[in-house]
Structure formats: C-alpha cells, structure tokens
Design an enzyme around this catalytic site. Structure first.
Site, short mmCIF file in Angstrom:
data_model
loop_
_atom_site.label_atom_id
_atom_site.label_comp_id
_atom_site.label_asym_id
_atom_site.label_seq_id
_atom_site.Cartn_x
_atom_site.Cartn_y
_atom_site.Cartn_z
N LYS A 1 81.64 44.22 29.91
CA LYS A 1 81.05 45.45 30.46
C LYS A 1 81.96 46.59 30.03
O LYS A 1 83.05 46.77 30.57
CB LYS A 1 80.99 45.36 32.00
CG LYS A 1 80.39 46.57 32.68
CD LYS A 1 78.88 46.53 32.70
CE LYS A 1 78.31 47.66 33.56
NZ LYS A 1 76.84 47.62 33.63
N GLY B 1 75.27 47.06 28.87
CA GLY B 1 75.39 48.50 28.92
C GLY B 1 75.38 49.04 30.33
O GLY B 1 75.40 48.30 31.31
N ASP C 1 79.36 44.74 38.49
CA ASP C 1 78.35 44.02 37.72
C ASP C 1 78.95 42.78 37.06
O ASP C 1 78.32 41.71 37.03
CB ASP C 1 77.75 44.93 36.63
CG ASP C 1 76.92 46.05 37.21
OD1 ASP C 1 76.61 46.01 38.42
OD2 ASP C 1 76.57 46.98 36.45
N PRO D 1 62.26 36.03 37.91
CA PRO D 1 61.60 36.24 39.20
C PRO D 1 62.36 37.25 40.05
O PRO D 1 63.59 37.37 39.96
CB PRO D 1 61.63 34.85 39.83
CG PRO D 1 62.79 34.16 39.19
CD PRO D 1 62.85 34.69 37.79
N ALA D 2 61.62 37.99 40.86
CA ALA D 2 62.26 38.92 41.79
C ALA D 2 63.25 38.16 42.67
O ALA D 2 63.03 36.99 43.03
CB ALA D 2 61.20 39.60 42.65
N GLY E 1 73.08 51.60 32.59
CA GLY E 1 71.83 52.36 32.60
C GLY E 1 71.03 52.10 31.34
O GLY E 1 70.93 50.96 30.87
N VAL F 1 66.82 48.10 36.61
CA VAL F 1 65.69 47.33 36.07
C VAL F 1 65.99 45.83 36.07
O VAL F 1 65.17 45.03 35.63
CB VAL F 1 65.31 47.77 34.64
CG1 VAL F 1 64.80 49.20 34.64
CG2 VAL F 1 66.47 47.59 33.68
N GLY F 2 67.17 45.45 36.55
CA GLY F 2 67.54 44.04 36.57
C GLY F 2 68.44 43.64 35.43
O GLY F 2 68.54 42.45 35.09
N LYS F 3 69.13 44.61 34.86
CA LYS F 3 69.93 44.35 33.66
C LYS F 3 71.09 43.38 33.91
O LYS F 3 71.36 42.50 33.09
CB LYS F 3 70.46 45.68 33.12
CG LYS F 3 71.14 45.61 31.78
CD LYS F 3 71.37 47.00 31.21
CE LYS F 3 72.37 47.82 31.99
NZ LYS F 3 71.81 48.55 33.14
#
Length: 226
Positions: free
Chosen positions: A37, A111, A52, A205-206, A113, A17-19
């Site tokens: 993380k 997190g 990440d 933004p995407a 997920g 989702v872009g986390k």
C-alpha cells in the site's frame, strides 16, 4: 492472465468500492504474494482504525508493506499538504517496489481511491506509478467497480484512462455483489464487459470482509472466473 505479471495493480472507480477486500481476494487467488500500500490516509493516532494493509493481511494471510501513513481521511496529496508533511514521490514508490521484486516473484499494489487520486504532492497518481513500473516489468491492472447504477460510466472512464496510458486492464472486479441485486446490478454484470471490452473476472459477495479469515481464504477462489 496471458503472461505472469510481476506487478499487479488494484485500483477502483471511486472510494469505498471494495478495493481493499478485492485486494485481499486477489492475494488469495494469486497465492499470497507481497501486498504493498503506497499511501494510507485517515489513520489518526488512537482512533482504532484498522489500516487497509492490516485488513488484507488478516483476511488473506499475505505478507504486506506500507510506505506512507497520513492522519486525515483525504487524498494523500491533500492530507500531506494539510499537515505540511513531506511524502515520497511516485517515482520513489516505483523504485521501492522494484527493490521488493528482488525478493518476491509478484507484488500486488493497492491504490488509494480512484486511478487519478494523487499519491504525492507533485501530482503523481496511481496511473503514473503503474506506467512507470510497466516500463521494466509485466504489469496487470485490475479495476474494482460497483455493481449498481452509475458504474458503467465510472468504469468506462477508468478503463479509457488506462488505455490512454498504454495499459490494457487485465479485468474488472465487482467489489460488492448485493444479496438481492436490483435490475441495474443484474444487467451491469454483463454490461460492464460489453461497454468496456474488459472481462469481469471476479464478483465478490457483499460483506465478504466480515468473514472469518479461514472462511475468506476458502471461499475467495470461487469468486473468480479465471
């Protein structure tokens, strides 16, 4: 935020989702705090995957720390069980984060997920980690969500789970705003706050993660409403 949180938790309504990009943007917005993380999965030796935490460091310039790395692209507990690997408990993660707070005024925790994904093999989740940390420190939880169809249900469920644990979300972050939003996305930009009672505090933004680091750091503050 009404108070200055020592711990900022970043969760998502789902995976992808872009986390991570939202975590990097928050790190810029908050002045480059330490980013942690607890568990990273899907990093096999030699597969060339960027962790990440490395994405966050590259984009935001913030210092980072990772506790657990697992090979298979699965939930941390599933990935650990698959390989018969022992991983730390959520309580151990909470203790480690408290130790880091001795040297850092704020720690941002990304997190894996969604909120109820298990971070250990005892059933401990990010929600459990947030609740544990909140016993001693001010905690702010941000929920990263999608823009399009289905996001209202997923976001409400996540917000309800947080409130059931006594944690009021600090804000919603739309993780990837399309360049040509459809009707659902346009309406959800206001509907998300209406149905959850939680403000949308940032819209990313995407493809923000594809920006050069200097561009990302220059633009990120403008993505936040407060």
């Amino acid at each position: 935020m009404s108070t200055s949180p020592r711990v900022v938790i970043v969760t998502g309504t789902d995976t992808d989702v872009g986390k991570t990009i939202a975590t990097a943007a928050l790190a810029v917005h908050l002045g480059q705090p330490l980013v942690v993380k607890p568990a990273q999965t899907g990093i096999a030796p030699g597969n060339g995957e960027e962790r990440d935490i490395d994405v966050v460091a590259r984009l935001s310039g913030a210092p980072t720390r990772q506790f657990v790395e697992l090979e298979d692209p699965l939930a941390p507990d599933t990935a650990a069980r698959l390989r018969d690997v022992t991983i730390p408990s959520v309580q151990s993660h909470a203790t480690a984060i408290r130790h880091l707070l001795a040297d850092h005024p704020t720690v941002v925790v990304e997190g894996a997920g969604g909120l109820l994904v298990r971070l250990d093999t005892d059933g401990g989740t990010l929600l459990d980690l947030a609740a544990d940390l909140a016993k001693r420190e001010p905690v702010a939880v941000y929920v990263v969500t999608r823009a399009g169809l289905g996001t209202l249900n997923h976001t409400e469920l996540t917000v309800q789970a947080l409130r059931h644990a006594g944690l009021e979300p600090a804000g919603l972050v739309i993780g990837s705003w399309p360049s040509e939003p459809d009707q659902a996305s346009e309406l959800n930009r206001t509907e998300l706050a209406r149905v959850t009672g939680v403000p949308v505090v940032a819209v990313l933004p995407a493809n923000a993660g594809r920006l050069a680091p200097e561009e990302f750091r220059a633009q990120a503050p403008a993505w936040f409403t407060s």
